[in-house]
Motif scaffolding. Structure first.
Motif, PDB file in Angstrom:
ATOM      1  N   ALA A   8     -10.675  -2.706 -21.211  1.00 40.17           N
ATOM      2  CA  ALA A   8     -10.001  -3.763 -20.450  1.00 40.17           C
ATOM      3  C   ALA A   8      -9.556  -4.896 -21.366  1.00 40.17           C
ATOM      4  CB  ALA A   8     -10.923  -4.289 -19.355  1.00 40.17           C
ATOM      5  N   VAL A  12      -5.678  -6.104 -21.688  1.00 40.16           N
ATOM      6  CA  VAL A  12      -5.258  -7.499 -21.476  1.00 40.16           C
ATOM      7  C   VAL A  12      -4.562  -8.028 -22.727  1.00 40.16           C
ATOM      8  CG1 VAL A  12      -6.083  -9.860 -21.090  1.00 40.16           C
ATOM      9  CG2 VAL A  12      -6.972  -7.978 -19.693  1.00 40.16           C
ATOM     10  N   ASP A  16      -1.418  -6.364 -20.211  1.00 44.28           N
ATOM     11  CA  ASP A  16      -1.751  -5.971 -18.849  1.00 44.28           C
ATOM     12  C   ASP A  16      -2.309  -7.189 -18.118  1.00 44.28           C
ATOM     13  OD1 ASP A  16      -3.184  -5.051 -16.521  1.00 44.28           O
ATOM     14  OD2 ASP A  16      -3.175  -3.049 -17.390  1.00 44.28           O
ATOM     15  N   ASP A  17      -1.724  -7.516 -16.980  1.00 43.85           N
ATOM     16  CA  ASP A  17      -2.196  -8.693 -16.240  1.00 43.85           C
ATOM     17  C   ASP A  17      -2.724  -8.338 -14.851  1.00 43.85           C
ATOM     18  OD1 ASP A  17       0.198  -8.063 -15.052  1.00 43.85           O
ATOM     19  OD2 ASP A  17       1.000 -10.100 -15.101  1.00 43.85           O
ATOM     20  N   GLY A  18      -3.195  -7.097 -14.699  1.00 39.49           N
ATOM     21  CA  GLY A  18      -3.780  -6.690 -13.423  1.00 39.49           C
ATOM     22  C   GLY A  18      -5.047  -7.476 -13.140  1.00 39.49           C
ATOM     23  N   GLU A  19      -5.200  -7.897 -11.906  1.00 38.50           N
ATOM     24  CA  GLU A  19      -6.339  -8.748 -11.534  1.00 38.50           C
ATOM     25  C   GLU A  19      -7.687  -8.089 -11.847  1.00 38.50           C
ATOM     26  OE1 GLU A  19      -8.172 -10.653  -7.463  1.00 38.50           O
ATOM     27  OE2 GLU A  19      -5.995 -10.415  -7.603  1.00 38.50           O
ATOM     28  N   ALA A  20      -7.845  -6.820 -11.485  1.00 40.30           N
ATOM     29  CA  ALA A  20      -9.110  -6.127 -11.729  1.00 40.30           C
ATOM     30  C   ALA A  20      -9.332  -5.890 -13.220  1.00 40.30           C
ATOM     31  CB  ALA A  20      -9.149  -4.806 -10.974  1.00 40.30           C
ATOM     32  N   THR A  21      -8.266  -5.579 -13.946  1.00 40.90           N
ATOM     33  CA  THR A  21      -8.388  -5.361 -15.391  1.00 40.90           C
ATOM     34  C   THR A  21      -8.845  -6.639 -16.079  1.00 40.90           C
ATOM     35  OG1 THR A  21      -6.647  -3.692 -15.277  1.00 40.90           O
ATOM     36  CG2 THR A  21      -7.170  -4.555 -17.451  1.00 40.90           C
ATOM     37  N   ALA A  42     -10.913  -0.609  -8.850  1.00 41.05           N
ATOM     38  CA  ALA A  42      -9.686  -1.362  -8.584  1.00 41.05           C
ATOM     39  C   ALA A  42      -8.744  -1.324  -9.795  1.00 41.05           C
ATOM     40  CB  ALA A  42     -10.025  -2.808  -8.222  1.00 41.05           C
ATOM     41  N   ALA A  43      -9.303  -1.413 -11.002  1.00 39.24           N
ATOM     42  CA  ALA A  43      -8.470  -1.361 -12.207  1.00 39.24           C
ATOM     43  C   ALA A  43      -7.822   0.012 -12.355  1.00 39.24           C
ATOM     44  CB  ALA A  43      -9.300  -1.691 -13.447  1.00 39.24           C
ATOM     45  N   GLU A  46      -4.980   0.138 -10.076  1.00 36.95           N
ATOM     46  CA  GLU A  46      -3.849  -0.628 -10.614  1.00 36.95           C
ATOM     47  C   GLU A  46      -2.989   0.224 -11.543  1.00 36.95           C
ATOM     48  OE1 GLU A  46      -5.875  -5.094 -10.732  1.00 36.95           O
ATOM     49  OE2 GLU A  46      -5.619  -3.999 -12.601  1.00 36.95           O
ATOM     50  N   HIS A  47      -3.625   1.200 -12.161  1.00 40.50           N
ATOM     51  CA  HIS A  47      -2.929   2.081 -13.110  1.00 40.50           C
ATOM     52  C   HIS A  47      -2.571   3.426 -12.490  1.00 40.50           C
ATOM     53  CE1 HIS A  47      -3.385  -0.660 -16.484  1.00 40.50           C
ATOM     54  NE2 HIS A  47      -4.542  -0.954 -15.931  1.00 40.50           N
TER      55      HIS A  47
END
Length: 94
Positions: A8, A12, A16-21, A42-43, A46-47
């Motif tokens: 993760a 980042v 990657d700006d996914g909330e769970a990541t 959740a991450a 997201e992917h």
């Protein structure tokens, strides 16, 4: 939890700006897996990776078989589960 946190962090750092990541990257590397499981699921979502939540022992066993089949995991990772036996009726691999 060290490995998912490191992955993760790398995601980042690469944008990657996914909330769970981001949530996983913010965890301590010695976090408990059970604490991070919802974030990891959740991450993955997201992917575009949908991870089934086993409803019973039979479906848990099927997820385990898929993981070993698709990920080519070493058999010693399987030994702990096999010590306790497998659910009844699981001789057929789907």
């Amino acid at each position: 939890m060290d490995s998912p946190v490191r992955v993760a962090e790398d995601l980042v750092a690469s944008g990657d700006d996914g909330e769970a990541t981001i949530g996983i990257a913010a965890l301590s590397r010695d976090s408990l897996g059970s604490d991070a499981e919802p974030l990891v699921r959740a991450a993955l979502a997201e992917h575009g990776i949908d991870l089934p939540v086993p409803a019973d022992e039979e479906s848990e066993y099927q997820v385990l078989l898929r993981a070993f089949g698709y990920l080519d995991l070493p058999i010693h990772f399987f030994e702990g589960r096999s010590m306790y036996g497998f659910p009844r009726g699981t001789t057929k691999v789907r």
